[in-house]
Design a protein around this motif. Sequence first.
Motif, PDB file in Angstrom:
ATOM      1  N   ILE A  77      24.822  11.456  39.112  1.00  0.00           N
ATOM      2  CA  ILE A  77      24.340  10.768  39.972  1.00  0.00           C
ATOM      3  C   ILE A  77      23.968  11.729  40.603  1.00  0.00           C
ATOM      4  O   ILE A  77      23.112  11.105  41.181  1.00  0.00           O
ATOM      5  CB  ILE A  77      25.126   9.459  40.554  1.00  0.00           C
ATOM      6  N   GLY A  78      24.616  12.267  41.014  1.00  0.00           N
ATOM      7  CA  GLY A  78      23.718  13.701  42.221  1.00  0.00           C
ATOM      8  C   GLY A  78      24.672  14.248  43.206  1.00  0.00           C
ATOM      9  O   GLY A  78      25.823  14.260  42.311  1.00  0.00           O
ATOM     10  N   VAL A 139      25.474   2.104  41.395  1.00  0.00           N
ATOM     11  CA  VAL A 139      25.686   1.059  41.131  1.00  0.00           C
ATOM     12  C   VAL A 139      23.965   0.381  41.628  1.00  0.00           C
ATOM     13  O   VAL A 139      23.457  -0.759  40.591  1.00  0.00           O
ATOM     14  CB  VAL A 139      26.667   0.039  41.766  1.00  0.00           C
ATOM     15  N   THR A 140      23.032   1.289  42.098  1.00  0.00           N
ATOM     16  CA  THR A 140      22.257   1.073  42.279  1.00  0.00           C
ATOM     17  C   THR A 140      20.969   1.101  41.931  1.00  0.00           C
ATOM     18  O   THR A 140      20.626   2.390  41.596  1.00  0.00           O
ATOM     19  CB  THR A 140      21.670   1.239  44.278  1.00  0.00           C
ATOM     20  N   PRO A 141      20.061   0.482  41.159  1.00  0.00           N
ATOM     21  CA  PRO A 141      19.786   0.768  40.274  1.00  0.00           C
ATOM     22  C   PRO A 141      18.321   1.854  40.950  1.00  0.00           C
ATOM     23  O   PRO A 141      17.579   1.103  41.333  1.00  0.00           O
ATOM     24  CB  PRO A 141      18.765  -0.267  39.600  1.00  0.00           C
ATOM     25  N   THR A 142      17.777   2.864  39.590  1.00  0.00           N
ATOM     26  CA  THR A 142      16.803   3.641  40.246  1.00  0.00           C
ATOM     27  C   THR A 142      14.990   2.737  39.529  1.00  0.00           C
ATOM     28  O   THR A 142      15.234   2.409  38.619  1.00  0.00           O
ATOM     29  CB  THR A 142      16.696   5.248  39.889  1.00  0.00           C
ATOM     30  N   PRO A 143      14.217   3.088  40.846  1.00  0.00           N
ATOM     31  CA  PRO A 143      13.269   3.003  40.575  1.00  0.00           C
ATOM     32  C   PRO A 143      12.121   3.346  38.963  1.00  0.00           C
ATOM     33  O   PRO A 143      12.437   4.344  38.684  1.00  0.00           O
ATOM     34  CB  PRO A 143      12.053   2.527  41.333  1.00  0.00           C
TER      35      PRO A 143
END
Length: 143
Positions: A77-78, A139-143
Amino acid sequence: MTENTTTSATIRYTADVVALTPGGNVLLIERGRPPFEGAWALPGGHLDDAEAPHTAGARELAEETGVHVNVGDLHQIGAWDQPGRDPRGRYITFAYMVTVPDGTPVTAGDDARNARWWPLNALPEQLAFDHADIINAAVTPTP
């Protein structure tokens, strides 16, 4: 004559894992040693010599929680590399996410005092390091 005195900080590499369940829980460990001893954190730790970050992530997850996953199931995720993110010095962590079944048993091991599942909507008020940011990114959707 001006003397060029540059110093280079030692950079250490770690891997952290956001283990999630379909039911909305995240696996955290209670740290058993400084820094942040007694605080809740993501399972993770130092890369061994010649070890790939995703391999270290799977290894640390198993050592600290007893949860075994296939390396190929980890999704990066990074990387978190902000200076000062770790009071011990310059640390760069590769963060991974994996989904495991609800009810997956956990057992604290290695340098974890405790390991348990936490509802994402009821996390401890303060997490170690920048682990709240890492969980948020997972948990945050990526655009």
